[in-house]
Every structure is written in structure tokens, then in C-alpha cells.
Write an enzyme that holds these catalytic residues in place. Structure first.
Site, PDB file in Angstrom:
ATOM      1  N   LYS A  48      41.105  68.704  43.623  1.00 51.17           N
ATOM      2  CA  LYS A  48      41.217  67.596  42.884  1.00 51.17           C
ATOM      3  C   LYS A  48      42.849  67.363  42.666  1.00 51.17           C
ATOM      4  CE  LYS A  48      36.868  67.342  41.891  1.00 51.17           C
ATOM      5  NZ  LYS A  48      36.162  66.328  42.216  1.00 51.17           N
ATOM      6  N   GLU A 105      28.874  69.014  50.206  1.00 52.07           N
ATOM      7  CA  GLU A 105      29.601  69.552  49.342  1.00 52.07           C
ATOM      8  C   GLU A 105      28.921  70.834  48.598  1.00 52.07           C
ATOM      9  OE1 GLU A 105      32.346  68.499  45.543  1.00 52.07           O
ATOM     10  OE2 GLU A 105      30.805  67.074  46.047  1.00 52.07           O
ATOM     11  N   GLU A 158      39.385  61.149  48.680  1.00 55.30           N
ATOM     12  CA  GLU A 158      37.948  60.921  48.153  1.00 55.30           C
ATOM     13  C   GLU A 158      38.510  59.869  46.738  1.00 55.30           C
ATOM     14  OE1 GLU A 158      34.297  63.271  46.050  1.00 55.30           O
ATOM     15  OE2 GLU A 158      35.410  64.058  47.892  1.00 55.30           O
ATOM     16  N   ASP A 203      40.574  64.857  46.439  1.00 54.18           N
ATOM     17  CA  ASP A 203      39.708  63.988  45.348  1.00 54.18           C
ATOM     18  C   ASP A 203      40.515  63.308  44.008  1.00 54.18           C
ATOM     19  OD1 ASP A 203      37.823  62.576  44.225  1.00 54.18           O
ATOM     20  OD2 ASP A 203      36.358  64.309  44.075  1.00 54.18           O
ATOM     21  N   ASP A 237      24.955  60.038  46.719  1.00 53.64           N
ATOM     22  CA  ASP A 237      24.756  61.063  45.689  1.00 53.64           C
ATOM     23  C   ASP A 237      23.328  60.891  45.280  1.00 53.64           C
ATOM     24  OD1 ASP A 237      24.223  61.479  42.531  1.00 53.64           O
ATOM     25  OD2 ASP A 237      26.297  62.210  42.828  1.00 53.64           O
ATOM     26  N   GLY A 284      28.873  67.757  43.276  1.00 52.48           N
ATOM     27  CA  GLY A 284      29.658  68.401  42.558  1.00 52.48           C
ATOM     28  C   GLY A 284      29.077  68.154  40.946  1.00 52.48           C
ATOM     29  N   ASN A 314      39.101  61.016  42.129  1.00 53.64           N
ATOM     30  CA  ASN A 314      38.512  60.477  41.033  1.00 53.64           C
ATOM     31  C   ASN A 314      38.753  59.243  40.609  1.00 53.64           C
ATOM     32  OD1 ASN A 314      37.888  63.771  40.952  1.00 53.64           O
ATOM     33  ND2 ASN A 314      36.390  62.864  40.448  1.00 53.64           N
ATOM     34  N   HIS A 333      28.071  63.987  48.272  1.00 52.48           N
ATOM     35  CA  HIS A 333      28.631  64.527  46.843  1.00 52.48           C
ATOM     36  C   HIS A 333      27.639  65.357  46.220  1.00 52.48           C
ATOM     37  CE1 HIS A 333      28.918  64.074  42.399  1.00 52.48           C
ATOM     38  NE2 HIS A 333      30.298  64.832  42.572  1.00 52.48           N
ATOM     39  N   GLU A 348      30.273  58.521  45.495  1.00 55.86           N
ATOM     40  CA  GLU A 348      29.485  59.329  44.309  1.00 55.86           C
ATOM     41  C   GLU A 348      29.249  58.441  43.168  1.00 55.86           C
ATOM     42  OE1 GLU A 348      31.734  62.146  41.592  1.00 55.86           O
ATOM     43  OE2 GLU A 348      32.844  62.357  43.674  1.00 55.86           O
TER      44      GLU A 348
END
Length: 439
Positions: A219, A380, A273, A247, A322, A351, A249, A349, A299
Site C-alpha cells: 500500500k 490476490e 492499483e 496500491d 470484485d 483483500g 487506494n 481483488h 475493486e
């Protein structure tokens, strides 16, 4: 013998993952992984399980939205065939008054997805097959009948979808055998949560390599110096041959994304990402065109239409479906077919609580019946909370093993539901007691 749906239960289930900062990132610093969870029960004792994934507050809102769909299921025949599942998907997503709340996006759409996924769980159990095998055993015509092509035909027509599926038919049996024997490639995000300290990051990154993973994810999107330091540590820990995806986010504007990626470039990120808003198609395209790191997103993409436009705009190198964000299996089939039409790999995705369990089925179906390829494709994997599921995802030597139990791997253990029900489950009662004692 026909089944009738007689029961419809909704539960607000939350796990206090914020305590250890599992799942933490630049946009979501303290998530409590949660599931707005639905159980369909039939008159002969069968059950179908589904859920929407959230990260805490608002899970009750999603649960209420799922509850609003009760009249469309209870008292009706349980769906068993592709035609039944297509009809249910259409009815749930096309109700004119509920659709107004989106349309076809947001909490109501996620709620529809939870119920649709529960119906798939029920239908696959009735067929005695895991969802991936249930889907892969359908004819191209049956698969196409499951997809809502409204708004898609400028990019993908039903005839084009049939061509894609028919082209993949000859190798289905061989790929099924290979999947059962070898599994499906995985990467892990477990080392990379933003709230982890440097020592934990390094230890988990080294462990990931020892476990056979060829890709990890970090992240980013907080302080730039912190991102650079963590990326440098991770690269030193895993060596030059392991892919490190990053990522953000949704944290950055376009110009900031370009600047940040330039600073991270010496450490060779594999993909970036969610570099910007999931709704910003042109922003993703500009980021992809403005620097060399590949772009992945999906996602938080609301529906098949946004995926269509991302692909049309050349804005993504990897599509990240997702299983619980869009309206369930049916809409994800549309997205898989769109990705195949544009030749873009799908790397889902997963997570969040239960997402590994669900999305493995979709990727395995894609490999067998749609794309026919594993090239550039990984699912993932996050090593959290699987112990709460009756049929948990199993990853061995960095490969997902193909589920064998009938259904969608979505059934949460009754004791886990009871313990983590919000706000009255014992886990949350104990947390409130601790907080009050420290106040």
C-alpha cells in the site's frame, strides 16, 4: 423436486481488524472487515449464502438494503437453472424504484449482488458442484443468456460473446484437469498494509517469497518519503525477480500520481492499483499514458458500464473484478467477457473477508471457459479471516487450489456469525467493555 425459498436472514457481521491495522491503507486507515450477510433457506432444508463486503460503519445500511429485497425471493421457487438465475438477476437490478437509488451502482446494487450470489450458492449446491465447475459446465448459449447486454453492445454484442466462449470450448477439459492438478496463481498483499511497521513488512515479505509467491503488493499513498522507504525495504527483502505491485487506494489526482510513480520507479513497481478516483476513466487513461508502470483498477468500479469505458479508453492493463461490489455473478460474467474481448488480463481483488473464497470461482471459470489463459493472471490472496468459513480458500505454494465442495464457498461458520454479530455479539460487547474501562 422444486424448492421454495421460505427463509431470508440478514446479519451485520464485523471483525475488529482495525486493532492490528490489518487491511489499512492510505484511504482506509482503520478498517473493520465486515459482511452484510444473507442466508436463503428452502422448504427442504437447503441454504444459500451470500454477502456484501464493507469495512465497518455502513454495514448496517448495506444489511438494510439486502433486507429490502426479501419480497423478491421469499415464497418463490429457488433458482436452479441458468434461466432462473438470469431472471432473478434481471428482477433485482431492474426494479424501477430500487434502481433509482443507483442506478445500478452503490449500496442497492451491492445488496442485489449479495442476494444474487446467495442464489448462485444455492443453485450450485443443488447441482452438487462448486460454482466454478457449475458455470464451466454450461454451454456458451447458456452463459450468454446470463448476461445483461444493455449498454454494452457498442463494445460487446451477444454474438461476439458467443464467439469468445465457443473459441474456448475445445480446451475446457484439458484446462479443468490442469486447474485441479496445479491450481491458480496467487499473489499476496499480507506484507503490505500501510499500518505495519518496517520490521513486520520485511519479515512478511521474506516469508511470502519463502512460501513461493512471485508477487507481493504494498500500500502506498501516504507520505512520499515513507512510500519510498517501504518500497526500498521491500525490494531489498524480496530481491530483483519478485514483482511488487503498489496500491494507492484512490488517493491521488492525476498529476500527483505521475509525480509519485516517477519517485517509485527505481524500485520497479509491477502495477499501480487505483491511482485515482475509480470513476475517473480519463484520469486512469492519462496516468497509463504518462508513465511506464502498468495500471490496474476495478475493486471499486460500480458496474459493467464503467469497466466497458475503461477498456474502450485504453485506461487499464489489468482488470480487477470484485465478487461482491457489482451485482453478483451475472454482472461479473459480463466484465469477464468484456476483458476477453479487449485482451486485458483479469486479476481480481480479494483483500477482504470472504472475497478470496468467492472470487477464486470466477477466475477459475474464466480460465476454463472464457480467456483460456493464465498468462499475466493472478488472484490476490490475503491471509486473514479464512478460519471463519466452512470451505475456506486454500493456497498452497502460491496457488489457489480448486474448491471441490458444492456451492460458492460463502458459508460462514455459525459460531463466527454469533460471535461477530454487530453490535450485540460477544466480540463487540467485550470491545465496548474495554473501551469504557479505558475512558
Amino acid at each position: 423436486m422444486s424448492q421454495t425459498v421460505t427463509g431470508f436472514e440478514v446479519h451485520d457481521i464485523r471483525f475488529p481488524t482495525s486493532e492490528q491495522l490489518d487491511g489499512s491503507d492510505a484511504m482506509n486507515p482503520d478498517p473493520d472487515y465486515s459482511a452484510a450477510y444473507v442466508v436463503l433457506r428452502t422448504d427442504d432444508g437447503a441454504e444459500g449464502h451470500g454477502f456484501s463486503f464493507t469495512i465497518g460503519r455502513g454495514n448496517d445500511v448495506t444489511a438494510a438494503a439486502i433486507g429490502a429485497l426479501r419480497p423478491y425471493v421469499v415464497g418463490r421457487a429457488a433458482p436452479r437453472t441458468p434461466a432462473d438465475l438470469a431472471a432473478l438477476s434481471t428482477e433485482l437490478t431492474h426494479d424501477s424504484q430500487l434502481r433509482w437509488l443507483g442506478p445500478e451502482k452503490g449500496v442497492m446494487h451491492m445488496a442485489a449482488g449479495a442476494v444474487i450470489n446467495a442464489a448462485w450458492d444455492l443453485a450450485a449446491k443443488s447441482a452438487g458442484r462448486p460454482v466454478w465447475e457449475f458455470l464451466a459446465g454450461m454451454t456458451p448459449e447458456e452463459i450468454v443468456s446470463l448476461v445483461d447486454f444493455r449498454y454494452l453492445t457498442d463494445a460487446l454484442t451477444p454474438d461476439e460473446a458467443l464467439d469468445i466462449l465457443r473459441a474456448a470450448e475445445p480446451g475446457r477439459a484439458e484446462r479443468t484437469a490442469r486447474l485441479r492438478a496445479e491450481g491458480y496463481p496467487a499473489y499476496t498483499t499480507s506484507p503490505g498494509w500501510l499500518g505495519y511497521d518496517d520490521a513486520k513488512l520485511v519479515t512478511l515479505a521474506e516469508q511470502a517469497v519463502a512460501d513461493g509467491f512471485e508477487q507481493i503488493k504494498l500500500k502506498v499513498g501516504g507520505d512520499l518519503d515513507d512510500d519510498i522507504r517501504r518500497m526500498k525495504l521491500a525490494r531489498a527483502a524480496v530481491g530483483p525477480d519478485i514483482r511488487i505491485a503498489v496500491d494507492a487506494n484512490q488517493r491521488w489526482d492525476v498529476s500527483e500520481a505521475l509525480r509519485r510513480l516517477s519517485a517509485l520507479a527505481p524500485y520497479e513497481p509491477h502495477w499501480i492499483e487505483e491511482p485515482t478516483s475509480p470513476d475517473d476513466i480519463l484520469g486512469h487513461a492519462a496516468i497509463r499514458a504518462g508513465q511506464p508502470v502498468k495500471v490496474a483498477t476495478g475493486e471499486h468500479v460500480a458496474n459493467r458500464v464503467v469497466f466497458k469505458q475503461l477498456l474502450q479508453a485504453g485506461a487499464v492493463d489489468y482488470v480487477q473484478i470484485d465478487a461482491a461490489r457489482v451485482a453478483g455473478v451475472n454482472e461479473n460474467l459480463a466484465i469477464l467477457l468484456l476483458a476477453a474481448k479487449f485482451g486485458v488480463p483479469v486479476c481480481p481483488h480479494a483483500g477482504g473477508v470472504g472475497l478470496c473464497e468467492l472470487v477464486q470461482h470466477l477466475s477459475m471459470f474464466d480460465y476454463i471457459a472464457v480467456s483460456g489463459s493464465l498468462e499475466g493472471r493472478v488472484i490476490e490472496y490475503v491471509d486473514h479471516l479464512h478460519e471463519h468459513f466452512a470451505d475456506p480458500a486454500v493456497v498452497v505454494s502460491a496457488r489457489y487450489r480448486a474448491p471441490s465442495a458444492p456451492g460458492f464457498s460463502a458459508r460462514m461458520l455459525p459460531e463466527s456469525i454469533a460471535a461477530h454479530r454487530y453490535p450485540d455479539g460477544p466480540v463487540w460487547q467485550a470491545r465496548r467493555t474495554t473501551e469504557e474501562a479505558g475512558a
